[in-house]
Write an enzyme that holds these catalytic residues in place. Structure first.
Site, PDB file in Angstrom:
ATOM      1  N   LYS A  76       5.318  -7.354  -3.445  1.00  0.00           N
ATOM      2  CA  LYS A  76       5.099  -6.470  -2.958  1.00  0.00           C
ATOM      3  C   LYS A  76       5.331  -6.103  -2.021  1.00  0.00           C
ATOM      4  CE  LYS A  76       0.753  -5.137  -1.338  1.00  0.00           C
ATOM      5  NZ  LYS A  76       0.475  -4.318   0.396  1.00  0.00           N
ATOM      6  N   LYS A  89       2.517  -6.118   5.022  1.00  0.00           N
ATOM      7  CA  LYS A  89       2.085  -6.495   6.461  1.00  0.00           C
ATOM      8  C   LYS A  89       2.255  -7.711   7.386  1.00  0.00           C
ATOM      9  CE  LYS A  89      -0.199  -2.693   6.678  1.00  0.00           C
ATOM     10  NZ  LYS A  89      -1.822  -2.112   7.265  1.00  0.00           N
ATOM     11  N   LYS A 117      -6.486 -13.617  -1.554  1.00  0.00           N
ATOM     12  CA  LYS A 117      -5.725 -13.622   0.405  1.00  0.00           C
ATOM     13  C   LYS A 117      -6.668 -14.859   0.504  1.00  0.00           C
ATOM     14  CE  LYS A 117      -5.906  -8.913   2.006  1.00  0.00           C
ATOM     15  NZ  LYS A 117      -6.317  -7.725   2.425  1.00  0.00           N
TER      16      LYS A 117
HETATM   17  P1  ATP Z   1      -0.104  -5.375   3.022  1.00  0.00           P
HETATM   18  O1  ATP Z   1      -0.712  -5.945   2.065  1.00  0.00           O
HETATM   19  O2  ATP Z   1       0.892  -5.234   3.437  1.00  0.00           O
HETATM   20  O3  ATP Z   1      -0.484  -7.003   4.246  1.00  0.00           O
HETATM   21  P2  ATP Z   1      -1.607  -4.167   2.720  1.00  0.00           P
HETATM   22  O4  ATP Z   1      -2.109  -3.381   1.186  1.00  0.00           O
HETATM   23  O5  ATP Z   1      -3.617  -4.772   2.149  1.00  0.00           O
HETATM   24  O6  ATP Z   1      -1.045  -4.193   3.794  1.00  0.00           O
HETATM   25  P3  ATP Z   1      -3.428  -1.550   4.133  1.00  0.00           P
HETATM   26  O7  ATP Z   1      -2.066  -1.785   4.875  1.00  0.00           O
HETATM   27  O8  ATP Z   1      -5.093  -0.931   4.570  1.00  0.00           O
HETATM   28  O9  ATP Z   1      -3.488  -2.916   3.269  1.00  0.00           O
HETATM   29  O10 ATP Z   1      -2.578  -0.395   2.533  1.00  0.00           O
HETATM   30  C1  ATP Z   1      -2.730   0.891   3.134  1.00  0.00           C
HETATM   31  C2  ATP Z   1      -2.171   1.905   2.367  1.00  0.00           C
HETATM   32  O11 ATP Z   1      -0.618   1.151   1.956  1.00  0.00           O
HETATM   33  C3  ATP Z   1      -3.051   1.480   0.674  1.00  0.00           C
HETATM   34  O12 ATP Z   1      -3.109   2.558   0.224  1.00  0.00           O
HETATM   35  C4  ATP Z   1      -1.469   0.591   0.014  1.00  0.00           C
HETATM   36  O13 ATP Z   1      -2.248   0.695  -1.761  1.00  0.00           O
HETATM   37  C5  ATP Z   1      -0.773   0.856   0.517  1.00  0.00           C
HETATM   38  N1  ATP Z   1       0.605  -0.083   0.268  1.00  0.00           N
HETATM   39  C6  ATP Z   1       0.122  -1.249   0.696  1.00  0.00           C
HETATM   40  N2  ATP Z   1       1.015  -2.070   1.165  1.00  0.00           N
HETATM   41  C7  ATP Z   1       2.486  -1.064  -0.285  1.00  0.00           C
HETATM   42  C8  ATP Z   1       3.275  -1.637  -0.819  1.00  0.00           C
HETATM   43  N3  ATP Z   1       4.155  -2.285  -0.648  1.00  0.00           N
HETATM   44  N4  ATP Z   1       4.106   0.083  -1.759  1.00  0.00           N
HETATM   45  C9  ATP Z   1       3.589   1.199  -1.648  1.00  0.00           C
HETATM   46  N5  ATP Z   1       2.185   1.518  -0.842  1.00  0.00           N
HETATM   47  C10 ATP Z   1       2.054  -0.248  -0.056  1.00  0.00           C
END
Ligand code: ATP
Ligand code: LTN
Length: 326
Positions: free
Chosen positions: A193, A196, A113
């Site tokens: 992965k 968002k 990040k």
């Molecule tokens: P992103 O990386 O998508 O911007 P993030 O991982 O920083 O988002 P959150 O939105 O807070 O954070 O994630 C919420 C939940 O979704 C967490 O438990 C995270 O582990 C899960 N998660 C996020 N992306 C994935 C994915 N691609 N596959 C499975 N689980 C996911």
């Protein structure tokens, strides 16, 4: 005996996608049957990357509304915004005094990040605030996707260190990470992965996407130059990613999917994947549209009020342990 406690959080910026759902939120909903669940929209975490103060309240409200539409049930579980319960930040500060900087330097998500958004002290100590979220209510289990595993290890480590120094206070929380779906990949780059924060909207499917958008996204998903539908992450990551989604929405095993679609080409398989995703998400879209915005605000405020009351009892025990309360 009291039910075991589950805690988890989700950031409110950017729209909730099927990776979030299949990796974590499905479990959030299912675990309500058995556990005392506490779910938090982690707005303090979200501001560790630049946010638009005018848009932020709307995004936060929307995240809460999607969670309610997916089946987080305020009648059974606590649901609230993290910033409305100040004990989270207070415990994070106390834990930061026992976290070593060497340990923080090893957090891989911080590096990723910081490379993208630039670093700040809040982003650096983000995992300590996450540990505080989990430990504040003495959670036993934490449903998350694979990417949060390292943060869970840090949480356990901080809990152990606190207990050793100040006396047994925190149980060591276990992660709940699904066998399939813990790491849903981007539709445009199956080595990254689904996220968002990916600038390309074609990389993900949102919970509230309409059927035409879902069909378009799946059709354009990156696969490979072969035609065989076969589960093989090493050689066929794009196809394997779609197979995981299909399996999670239908309950079909990889063998069943291979038997049905193996030689039929990607076109036919992708159409089937899209239709299953559309059918699986339709109830959430309907529930979302039926929710009243004032009611969502009321639920979130009542959740925060109840969470503050519960958190204060626990937090006073921590203050006593460290000598901040006589
Ligand atoms: P992103 O990386 O998508 O911007 P993030 O991982 O920083 O988002 P959150 O939105 O807070 O954070 O994630 C919420 C939940 O979704 C967490 O438990 C995270 O582990 C899960 N998660 C996020 N992306 C994935 C994915 N691609 N596959 C499975 N689980 C996911
Ligand atoms: N860091 C998490 C969100 C999060 C969380 C938590 C998850 C904040 N606090 C407590 C589980 C438990 C993420 O998904 N990026």
């Amino acid at each position: 005996m009291a039910r075991k406690k589950v805690f988890s959080g989700i950031q409110p910026t950017g729209n909730i996608h099927i990776g979030n759902y299949l990796g974590a939120l499905r479990n959030w909903v299912a675990l309500q049957e058995e556990y005392d669940c506490i779910y938090c929209v982690v707005d303090l975490h979200a501001i560790t990357v630049p946010q638009d103060p005018a848009a932020f309240p709307g995004e936060r409200h929307d995240a809460a509304k999607v969670l309610l539409a997916m089946g987080v049930d305020p009648g059974r579980s606590l649901l609230y915004y993290q910033s409305r319960v100040p004990q989270h930040a207070e415990l994070a500060w106390i834990l930061s005094t026992i976290a070593s900087t060497g340990q923080m330097n090893r957090m891989t998500q911080f590096k990723e990040k910081a490379d993208k958004a630039g670093s700040n002290l809040g982003l650096y100590s983000y995992p300590v605030l996450m540990a505080a979220d989990i430990l504040l209510f003495r959670a036993d289990a934490v449903p998350v996707g694979e990417d949060q595993k390292q943060h869970l290890e840090l949480t356990r480590d901080l809990a152990e260190r606190f207990n050793a120094r100040f006396g047994e206070e925190f149980p060591l929380p276990e992660p709940i990470i699904p066998k399939t779906g813990a790491r849903i990949m981007s539709l445009q780059d199956p080595t990254a992965k689904m996220s968002k924060s990916d600038p390309d909207p074609a990389s993900r499917i949102l919970i509230l996407d309409d059927p035409a958008t879902i069909r378009r996204r799946v059709k354009r998903a990156v696969t490979d130059s072969e035609t065989e539908v076969r589960f093989d992450w090493e050689k066929k990551a794009g196809v394997s990613n779609l197979m995981e989604m299909y399996s999670l929405f239908t309950g079909a095993s990889m063998e069943q999917i291979e038997a049905e679609f193996g030689t039929g080409g990607y076109g036919r398989f992708k159409e089937a994947v899209a239709e299953e995703i559309i059918a699986g998400l339709a109830p959430f879209r309907r529930a979302y549209e039926a929710l009243d915005d004032a009611e969502v605000d009321r639920i979130m405020e009542a959740g925060a009020e109840a969470a503050r009351r519960r958190a204060e009892v626990y937090q006073e025990a921590v203050r006593r342990r460290v000598g901040l309360s006589a």
